[in-house]
Scaffold this motif. Structure first.
Motif, PDB file in Angstrom:
ATOM      1  N   LYS A   1     -57.539 -23.753  -7.593  1.00 43.01           N
ATOM      2  CA  LYS A   1     -58.413 -22.709  -8.145  1.00 43.01           C
ATOM      3  C   LYS A   1     -59.870 -22.955  -7.769  1.00 43.01           C
ATOM      4  O   LYS A   1     -60.582 -22.028  -7.350  1.00 43.01           O
TER       5      LYS A   1
ATOM      6  N   ALA B   1     -43.249 -28.579  -7.357  1.00 38.55           N
ATOM      7  CA  ALA B   1     -43.866 -28.376  -8.666  1.00 38.55           C
ATOM      8  C   ALA B   1     -42.962 -28.981  -9.730  1.00 38.55           C
ATOM      9  O   ALA B   1     -41.775 -29.214  -9.505  1.00 38.55           O
TER      10      ALA B   1
ATOM     11  N   LYS C   1     -46.534 -27.179 -13.102  1.00 38.98           N
ATOM     12  CA  LYS C   1     -47.723 -27.645 -12.390  1.00 38.98           C
ATOM     13  C   LYS C   1     -47.380 -27.966 -10.944  1.00 38.98           C
ATOM     14  O   LYS C   1     -46.289 -28.463 -10.649  1.00 38.98           O
ATOM     15  N   GLN C   2     -48.332 -27.688 -10.058  1.00 43.20           N
ATOM     16  CA  GLN C   2     -48.129 -27.926  -8.640  1.00 43.20           C
ATOM     17  C   GLN C   2     -48.634 -29.326  -8.288  1.00 43.20           C
ATOM     18  O   GLN C   2     -49.787 -29.658  -8.511  1.00 43.20           O
TER      19      GLN C   2
ATOM     20  N   ASP D   1     -53.413 -27.817  -9.492  1.00 45.53           N
ATOM     21  CA  ASP D   1     -53.749 -26.448  -9.878  1.00 45.53           C
ATOM     22  C   ASP D   1     -55.251 -26.219 -10.023  1.00 45.53           C
ATOM     23  O   ASP D   1     -55.776 -25.196  -9.572  1.00 45.53           O
ATOM     24  N   ASP D   2     -55.926 -27.194 -10.628  1.00 39.72           N
ATOM     25  CA  ASP D   2     -57.370 -27.019 -10.814  1.00 39.72           C
ATOM     26  C   ASP D   2     -58.108 -27.050  -9.485  1.00 39.72           C
ATOM     27  O   ASP D   2     -59.070 -26.300  -9.260  1.00 39.72           O
TER      28      ASP D   2
ATOM     29  N   PRO E   1     -51.976 -33.243 -10.810  1.00 42.38           N
ATOM     30  CA  PRO E   1     -51.692 -31.809 -10.639  1.00 42.38           C
ATOM     31  C   PRO E   1     -52.794 -31.176  -9.788  1.00 42.38           C
ATOM     32  O   PRO E   1     -53.978 -31.487  -9.961  1.00 42.38           O
TER      33      PRO E   1
ATOM     34  N   THR F   1     -52.333 -19.479  -1.803  1.00 37.40           N
ATOM     35  CA  THR F   1     -51.041 -20.106  -1.529  1.00 37.40           C
ATOM     36  C   THR F   1     -49.934 -19.100  -1.212  1.00 37.40           C
ATOM     37  O   THR F   1     -48.770 -19.482  -1.084  1.00 37.40           O
TER      38      THR F   1
END
Length: 424
Positions: A128, A146, A150-151, A124-125, A122, A134
């Motif tokens: 960030k 996704a 989750k991306q 996402d972390d 994933p 995005t």
């Protein structure tokens, strides 16, 4: 999208996956750490493998330029590009992801994301952590890449399914070129008149994106999956639409018989000048411009009872779970999906950019009259959704769909077989 010519196919396309053929371990020499996805030299330089599908030299050259741009921005990151034909990619990718031998950078198609997330990281972390905005990405393709909230990949292209047609064949047959908003009746009339002298007005194939786009337009409501993610191939609307599409080959004879499973069938028939029309996606423009020996035009999917309808799909880049260098891989993926890179891909027609800010670049080198067609297609398109285990469905659609197209079985029987044999 990854490219599959609808081909959808192709793209797919597309739009349009990636499989890297056999034993891919990148080496960069010198003392350091090595893995299947890349290695790090003693001086800290990292070499990452990147798997991508490509149909030939033009495709590979376009992607090599993208790989080189990562190194231009981050001199300590080298990218080893490994390509394979689209038809082979997903067949092997799952095995490599499960076995921990996948490339660090994994190319992914929106149609298939859900089936491969167990082997992908994933993002996402990392999004960030790196403060990546995005908002410029098309929301439909971000959703397509996704799963479970989750991306798993950042998109490089997005595109609505359209019709590509041979301008020379239309002119020779005295058939007016299609206009935006043309109807199914217009399409059928043109296909019949263009079928002459051993040539065909259209080429169809039971490949999901292209076929289901045409069926959706024809019926107005037949879709292969419901909102809960379950296959709905045996509804009366779907059976009716599928039979109509199959009968373009089986009964009307405006599309050639299909000798066997061949994901390149529509591409070959169209580029060889054997068929005047095919379903395709904007991701195929580069190849068409390089290979077609005739004028190519674009048209919207013919409108049915509820007007012009189409599906949209696309592709992007993610990171495998087995990649030992996720921070460097994310820098690579961020660069490969940057406005600069996507603008360049768009300007040569390789991809209709997933970033809204540079979508205008695609039109600079596209076929004349492309913009109103893509604008109309995009305005009416909806994301193509698939089940979690979609690859077996695709294979079954080809297996039984070809029988229906060739008049060996009915659409109802073919769809019953696919529905019954498909995994939940």
């Amino acid at each position: 999208m990854g490219r599959q010519m609808y081909s959808g196919r192709r793209s797919l396309a597309v739009a349009t996956a990636v499989v890297i053929a056999g034993g891919l371990t990148a080496g960069c020499g010198g003392d350091g750490q090595e893995s299947a996805g890349g290695n790090k030299a003693s001086n800290g330089a990292v070499t990452l493998t990147w798997g991508m599908w490509a149909s030939g030299t033009e495709d590979r050259n376009a992607w090599q330029k993208v790989a080189d741009q990562v190194t231009q921005k981050y001199p300590n990151i080298k990218i080893t590009l490994e390509t394979s034909p689209f038809k082979d990619y997903f067949t092997k990718l799952g095995t490599r992801l499960a076995g921990g031998s996948a490339p660090c950078v994994v190319s992914m198609q929106s149609l298939r994301t859900g089936g491969y997330v167990s082997g992908m990281r994933p993002l996402d972390d990392l999004i960030k952590k790196n403060g990546l905005d995005t908002a410029d990405f098309d929301t439909s393709i971000m959703a397509g890449l996704a799963s479970g909230g989750k991306q798993y990949a950042l998109p490089y292209d997005v595109g609505s399914l359209i019709i590509t047609y041979n301008k020379d064949m239309f002119k020779a047959a005295g058939v007016p070129e299609p206009k935006v908003g043309w109807s199914v009746a217009d399409f059928e009339a043109a296909a019949k008149k263009l079928t002459t002298g051993g040539k065909y007005g259209f080429v169809g194939y039971p490949s999901a994106l292209g076929m289901f786009s045409m069926i959706l337009a024809k019926t107005g409501n037949a879709e292969p999956m419901d909102e809960s993610g379950k296959l709905t191939l045996t509804t009366e609307q779907m059976k009716t639409g599928f039979q109509w599409y199959a009968d373009l080959t089986a009964k009307q004879g405006v599309s050639p018989k299909i000798p066997g499973v061949d994901n390149n069938f529509t591409e070959t028939q169209f580029l060889n000048g054997n068929a005047a029309m095919s379903v395709n996606g904007p991701w195929s423009v580069l190849e068409l411009k390089a290979k077609a020996k005739f004028g190519v035009g674009l048209a919207t999917i013919p409108a049915g009872p509820d007007g012009t309808k189409s599906y949209t799909a696309g592709s992007g880049f993610g990171i495998s779970q087995s990649c030992p260098y996720p921070d460097e891989a994310f820098k690579a993926v961020s660069t490969m999906t940057s406005a600069e890179v996507l603008g360049q891909l768009g300007s040569v027609g390789r991809a209709y950019p997933a970033r809204k800010s540079v979508q205008n670049k695609w039109y600079e080198n596209a076929f004349e009259g492309s913009k109103p067609v893509l604008d109309a297609a995009n305005a009416s398109a909806k994301p193509f959704r698939t089940t979690k285990n979609w690859d077996p469905v695709e294979k079954l659609l080809a297996q039984y769909g070809i029988q229906a197209f060739n008049g060996q079985t009915t659409a109802a029987d073919a769809l019953d077989q696919v529905q019954q044999q498909s995994p939940a």
